[in-house]
Design an enzyme around this catalytic site. Structure first.
Site, PDB file in Angstrom:
ATOM      1  N   SER A   1      -2.914  -8.492   3.199  1.00 29.75           N
ATOM      2  CA  SER A   1      -4.284  -8.470   2.436  1.00 29.75           C
ATOM      3  C   SER A   1      -4.430 -10.121   2.700  1.00 29.75           C
ATOM      4  CB  SER A   1      -4.005  -8.226   1.103  1.00 29.75           C
ATOM      5  OG  SER A   1      -5.129  -8.654   0.443  1.00 29.75           O
TER       6      SER A   1
ATOM      7  N   TYR B   1       0.028  -9.095  -7.833  1.00 30.80           N
ATOM      8  CA  TYR B   1      -0.546  -8.342  -6.539  1.00 30.80           C
ATOM      9  C   TYR B   1      -0.534  -9.176  -5.561  1.00 30.80           C
ATOM     10  CZ  TYR B   1      -3.377  -5.941  -3.116  1.00 30.80           C
ATOM     11  OH  TYR B   1      -3.986  -5.373  -2.059  1.00 30.80           O
TER      12      TYR B   1
HETATM   13  P1  NDP Z   1      -7.114   3.378  -2.169  1.00 28.28           P
HETATM   14  O1  NDP Z   1      -6.785   3.440  -3.627  1.00 28.28           O
HETATM   15  O2  NDP Z   1      -8.326   3.988  -1.619  1.00 28.28           O
HETATM   16  O3  NDP Z   1      -5.906   4.105  -1.482  1.00 28.28           O
HETATM   17  C1  NDP Z   1      -4.460   3.713  -1.842  1.00 28.28           C
HETATM   18  C2  NDP Z   1      -3.622   4.775  -1.244  1.00 28.28           C
HETATM   19  O4  NDP Z   1      -2.451   4.464  -1.482  1.00 28.28           O
HETATM   20  C3  NDP Z   1      -3.853   6.231  -1.644  1.00 28.28           C
HETATM   21  O5  NDP Z   1      -3.992   7.169  -0.475  1.00 28.28           O
HETATM   22  C4  NDP Z   1      -2.788   6.602  -2.397  1.00 28.28           C
HETATM   23  O6  NDP Z   1      -2.329   7.825  -2.571  1.00 28.28           O
HETATM   24  C5  NDP Z   1      -1.840   5.711  -1.845  1.00 28.28           C
HETATM   25  N1  NDP Z   1      -0.687   5.226  -2.809  1.00 28.28           N
HETATM   26  C6  NDP Z   1      -0.508   4.406  -3.807  1.00 28.28           C
HETATM   27  N2  NDP Z   1       0.357   4.273  -4.550  1.00 28.28           N
HETATM   28  C7  NDP Z   1       1.261   5.331  -3.986  1.00 28.28           C
HETATM   29  C8  NDP Z   1       2.671   5.409  -4.392  1.00 28.28           C
HETATM   30  N3  NDP Z   1       3.186   4.961  -5.300  1.00 28.28           N
HETATM   31  N4  NDP Z   1       3.219   6.630  -3.570  1.00 28.28           N
HETATM   32  C9  NDP Z   1       2.412   7.116  -2.401  1.00 28.28           C
HETATM   33  N5  NDP Z   1       1.262   6.676  -2.130  1.00 28.28           N
HETATM   34  C10 NDP Z   1       0.515   5.950  -2.881  1.00 28.28           C
HETATM   35  O7  NDP Z   1      -6.980   1.942  -1.702  1.00 28.28           O
HETATM   36  P2  NDP Z   1      -7.132   1.244  -0.331  1.00 28.28           P
HETATM   37  O8  NDP Z   1      -7.415   2.319   0.769  1.00 28.28           O
HETATM   38  O9  NDP Z   1      -7.952   0.125  -0.225  1.00 28.28           O
HETATM   39  O10 NDP Z   1      -5.678   0.522  -0.131  1.00 28.28           O
HETATM   40  C11 NDP Z   1      -4.662   0.852   1.046  1.00 28.28           C
HETATM   41  C12 NDP Z   1      -4.050  -0.381   1.202  1.00 28.28           C
HETATM   42  O11 NDP Z   1      -4.948  -1.495   1.693  1.00 28.28           O
HETATM   43  C13 NDP Z   1      -3.213  -0.943   0.367  1.00 28.28           C
HETATM   44  O12 NDP Z   1      -1.880  -1.278   0.500  1.00 28.28           O
HETATM   45  C14 NDP Z   1      -4.054  -2.214  -0.348  1.00 28.28           C
HETATM   46  O13 NDP Z   1      -3.210  -3.136  -1.243  1.00 28.28           O
HETATM   47  C15 NDP Z   1      -4.467  -2.579   0.990  1.00 28.28           C
HETATM   48  N6  NDP Z   1      -5.765  -3.696   0.928  1.00 28.28           N
HETATM   49  C16 NDP Z   1      -6.881  -3.255   0.332  1.00 28.28           C
HETATM   50  C17 NDP Z   1      -7.987  -4.000   0.332  1.00 28.28           C
HETATM   51  C18 NDP Z   1      -9.152  -3.601  -0.382  1.00 28.28           C
HETATM   52  O14 NDP Z   1     -10.034  -4.343  -0.792  1.00 28.28           O
HETATM   53  N7  NDP Z   1      -9.269  -2.158  -0.674  1.00 28.28           N
HETATM   54  C19 NDP Z   1      -7.909  -5.314   0.824  1.00 28.28           C
HETATM   55  C20 NDP Z   1      -6.657  -5.791   1.582  1.00 28.28           C
HETATM   56  C21 NDP Z   1      -5.606  -4.693   1.603  1.00 28.28           C
HETATM   57  P3  NDP Z   1      -2.195   8.834  -3.667  1.00 28.28           P
HETATM   58  O15 NDP Z   1      -2.679   8.351  -5.109  1.00 28.28           O
HETATM   59  O16 NDP Z   1      -2.538  10.257  -3.161  1.00 28.28           O
HETATM   60  O17 NDP Z   1      -0.713   8.846  -3.817  1.00 28.28           O
HETATM   61  C1  8X3 Z   2      -7.342  -6.397  -1.620  1.00 35.69           C
HETATM   62  C2  8X3 Z   2      -8.315  -7.575  -1.524  1.00 35.69           C
HETATM   63  O1  8X3 Z   2      -8.931  -9.663  -2.749  1.00 35.69           O
HETATM   64  O2  8X3 Z   2      -8.973  -7.556  -4.123  1.00 35.69           O
HETATM   65  O3  8X3 Z   2      -5.950  -6.897  -1.168  1.00 35.69           O
HETATM   66  O4  8X3 Z   2      -6.853  -8.838  -3.448  1.00 35.69           O
HETATM   67  S1  8X3 Z   2      -8.305  -8.498  -3.022  1.00 35.69           S
END
Ligand code: NDP
Ligand code: 8X3
Length: 251
Positions: A138, A151
């Protein structure tokens, strides 16, 4: 069309993982999809037109992670690509008032969970002497913002782990890289703010945030690069975002 690959996506039940599953299915790959929400895994399995196998586990549970991966059916053991996507932010609070359970959730899933899944798949990668690991970093792993220290720490850790892993696997022909998105409109903020939709909606208000499929496309680009090319780091920002704190909101 590239040769079909067997690709594991953690966190496939939502957001970036879900969109990546949809895109890679269209590209004709075989998908091993992981998450905690079983009903969403079933929906994905029914919707996608490619071969799919699902695994339900919490990445924080070391025993479950290793059991699920080591007991995979033979046809699903030799994966070509691992996308370590599972993770979330929990809370947006100063260190002095933050909830310790939120800290545990972030460090245990974003850092330790990602490491467990990687380690569980490594014997397969080492045996076949090729493969690719793509970690979800990220911009929070490149710059710290107020109230996001833990985070951000978790994503700085992902960055360090990715770089170290690339070095350790260098002699084994395995590609290791990370993708670092800025604001992506997913369930991410809903989870961060514990279901408070009005707070979550504000994060993506008045900007054109990245959509999950934008990230999925970039992941497909990392996978489709020729075998002698490693996309080591790919930072993807909405045009409306210049850094974590510099955002052009058209209010
Ligand atoms: P979502 O909340 O939409 O998806 C998160 C996913 O991670 C879900 O499928 C959830 O599945 C799974 N997950 C979370 N915790 C666990 C766990 N303990 N065990 C197994 N699965 C888990 O968020 P995003 O799609 O945005 O996030 C995906 C990745 O991208 C993350 O690593 C996030 O940090 C990263 N990211 C996101 C950004 C954003 O702005 N959205 C920007 C930069 C990076 P379930 O609950 O079914 O287990
Ligand atoms: C997710 C992007 O800026 O919300 O990693 O941390 S931010």
């Amino acid at each position: 069309m590239n040769t079909p690959k067997t690709i594991c996506i953690t966190g496939a039940t939502s957001g970036i993982g879900w969109a990546t599953a949809q895109r890679l299915a269209k590209d004709g790959h075989r998908l091993l999809l992981c998450g905690r929400r079983q009903e969403r895994l079933q929906t994905l399995e029914q919707d996608l037109s490619c071969p799919v196998h699902t695994l339900q586990f919490d990445v924080r549970d070391k025993k479950d992670v290793f059991a699920a991966i080591t007991q995979l059916p033979k046809a699903w053991q030799q994966i070509d690509v691992l996308i370590n996507n599972a993770g979330n932010a929990h809370g947006l609070d100063p260190v002095q008032s933050a909830d310790l359970d939120d800290w545990d959730a972030m460090i245990d899933s974003n850092v330790k969970g990602l490491m467990y899944v990687t380690k569980a798949f490594l014997p397969h990668f080492l045996e076949q002497k090729h493969g690719q690991i793509i970690n979800l970093g990220s911009i929070a792993g490149q710059e710290v913002y107020p109230n996001g220290s833990v985070y951000c720490a978790s994503k700085f850790a992902v960055d360090a782990f990715t770089k170290g892993l690339r070095m350790d696997l260098n002699k084994h022909g395995i590609r290791v890289g990370a993708i670092h998105p800025g604001l992506v409109e997913t369930e991410f903020s809903l989870v961060r703010f514990k279901g408070d939709t009005s707070r979550a909606d504000k994060v993506y208000a008045d900007i054109s945030a990245l959509q999950a499929d934008d990230v999925a496309q970039a992941i497909a680009f990392m996978i489709d690069a020729p075998a002698h090319v490693t996309v080591a780091d790919l930072t993807l920002l909405p045009t409306d975002q210049a850094s974590s704190m510099v955002i052009n909101r058209r209010e």
